[in-house]
Design a protein around this motif. Structure first.
Motif, short mmCIF file in Angstrom:
data_model
loop_
_atom_site.label_atom_id
_atom_site.label_comp_id
_atom_site.label_asym_id
_atom_site.label_seq_id
_atom_site.Cartn_x
_atom_site.Cartn_y
_atom_site.Cartn_z
N GLY A 106 0.79 -1.20 0.00
CA GLY A 106 0.00 0.00 0.00
C GLY A 106 0.83 1.26 0.00
O GLY A 106 2.06 1.24 0.20
N GLY A 108 0.79 5.43 1.47
CA GLY A 108 0.15 6.17 2.54
C GLY A 108 0.65 7.58 2.73
O GLY A 108 1.64 8.02 2.13
N TYR A 124 -3.57 4.99 4.86
CA TYR A 124 -3.00 4.06 3.88
C TYR A 124 -4.12 3.43 3.04
O TYR A 124 -5.25 3.27 3.50
CB TYR A 124 -2.22 2.94 4.58
N ALA A 125 -3.77 3.05 1.83
CA ALA A 125 -4.67 2.32 0.96
C ALA A 125 -3.84 1.33 0.16
O ALA A 125 -2.68 1.62 -0.18
CB ALA A 125 -5.43 3.26 0.03
N TYR A 127 -3.70 -3.01 -1.85
CA TYR A 127 -4.29 -4.19 -2.49
C TYR A 127 -3.56 -5.43 -2.01
O TYR A 127 -2.35 -5.39 -1.73
CB TYR A 127 -4.16 -4.06 -4.01
N ILE A 157 -9.05 -5.12 -1.18
CA ILE A 157 -8.72 -3.71 -1.29
C ILE A 157 -8.97 -3.11 0.09
O ILE A 157 -10.03 -3.35 0.69
CB ILE A 157 -9.58 -3.00 -2.35
N PHE A 158 -8.02 -2.37 0.62
CA PHE A 158 -8.19 -1.85 1.97
C PHE A 158 -7.86 -0.37 2.04
O PHE A 158 -7.06 0.16 1.27
CB PHE A 158 -7.31 -2.63 2.97
N VAL A 159 -8.50 0.30 2.99
CA VAL A 159 -8.22 1.67 3.37
C VAL A 159 -8.07 1.68 4.89
O VAL A 159 -8.90 1.10 5.59
CB VAL A 159 -9.33 2.64 2.94
N GLN A 160 -7.03 2.33 5.38
CA GLN A 160 -6.70 2.24 6.81
C GLN A 160 -6.30 3.60 7.35
O GLN A 160 -5.48 4.30 6.75
CB GLN A 160 -5.56 1.24 7.00
N ARG A 186 -9.48 -0.14 9.87
CA ARG A 186 -9.29 -0.56 8.47
C ARG A 186 -10.62 -1.02 7.88
O ARG A 186 -11.39 -1.73 8.53
CB ARG A 186 -8.26 -1.69 8.40
N SER A 188 -11.78 -3.29 4.80
CA SER A 188 -11.24 -4.26 3.84
C SER A 188 -12.37 -4.86 3.01
O SER A 188 -13.28 -5.50 3.57
CB SER A 188 -10.49 -5.38 4.56
#
Length: 259
Positions: A106, A108, A124-125, A127, A157-160, A186, A188
């Motif tokens: 990712g 960030g 952060y984002a 895959y 796919i994640f965003v944290q 997060r 996900s």
């Protein structure tokens, strides 16, 4: 259980901004969810707590249930960082065998804030890809034999978002130590790429997981820190297999330095 009790005590003592009622609600939810079964196991997210360009963060986390996670991140710019995570789970308990591996990367953003710049915000984002195998077993005269095997290849796919704080001069075990603590939340999105039940292709599922994680970090020396992490996940979609239910309780060693 001992690690859990220590973590709770540290948070009540150190985290003056955290509402205690919310903490008790979180502990109750984590206890309930830890008993559920799911084909997906969340990994320990990276929590670098970057403040300056050139910092490097490496971490290894594990627990007694065969869950191991590793994190690596580098602050490549004044406010920009890259990260890579990997995890492996191998757990046999009662009449169930579970294995999973997962790796992700990712990009960030990080910044400090507060009067003393002792608070850190990171976003952060990324895959990831992984595989999970979950088998129900029964005892036979020749050993444990599977009765049903569920296996999936999946992508995520994640965003944290991380919010952390450093607090120095906490006296513990006869000396002054630096403590850090924070929360990582997060989101996900997990999607099955292939799914088999007993080797037969089966209908695939997808889900959006909300994964809050709390961590407490104690400085051992200039470069190494000890971190306790706990958390759980919540699934938005009501699935049969790809659902919430696995909690995260790990102890980790952090190594951080500046170039």
């Amino acid at each position: 259980m001992i690690w859990h009790s220590i973590s709770v005590w540290l948070r009540i003592t150190l985290i003056d901004s955290m509402n205690k009622n919310f903490l008790l609600l979180y502990l109750l939810a984590a206890f309930v969810l830890s008993g559920c079964s799911s084909i997906y196991q969340p990994n320990v997210p990276a929590t670098p707590m970057f403040a300056n360009q050139g910092e490097v963060y490496a971490a290894a986390h594990s627990n007694i249930k065969g869950n191991a996670s590793g994190n690596l991140a580098v602050a490549v710019g004044k406010h920009v960082a890259v990260m890579a995570n990997g995890s492996y789970v191998d757990n046999s308990s009662g009449n169930q065998e579970y294995k999973q591996y997962m790796y992700e990367g990712g990009l960030g953003y990080f910044t400090t804030f507060g009067k003393k710049s002792d608070r850190i915000f990171e976003l952060y984002a990324g895959y990831g890809l992984g595989n999970a195998r979950d088998a129900d077993t029964r005892a036979t005269t020749t050993g444990m034999m599977p009765t049903e095997i569920r296996e999936m290849d999946f992508e995520k796919i994640f965003v944290q978002a991380n919010i952390s704080r450093k607090r120095e001069n906490v006296r513990l075990f006869g000396r002054s130590r630096e403590f850090s603590y924070g929360t990582a939340i997060r989101g996900s999105f997990i999607r099955m790429k292939d799914f088999w039940i007993d080797g037969i292709t089966s209908p695939m599922e997808e889900n959006l997981f909300i994964e809050p994680v709390f961590y407490t970090r104690m400085q051992l020396n200039r470069s190494f820190q000890l971190q306790y992490t706990n958390g759980f996940n919540i699934g938005v979609v009501d699935n049969n297999y790809l659902k919430a239910g696995n909690a995260v309780f790990t102890l980790g060693l952090i190594y951080k330095f500046s170039k």
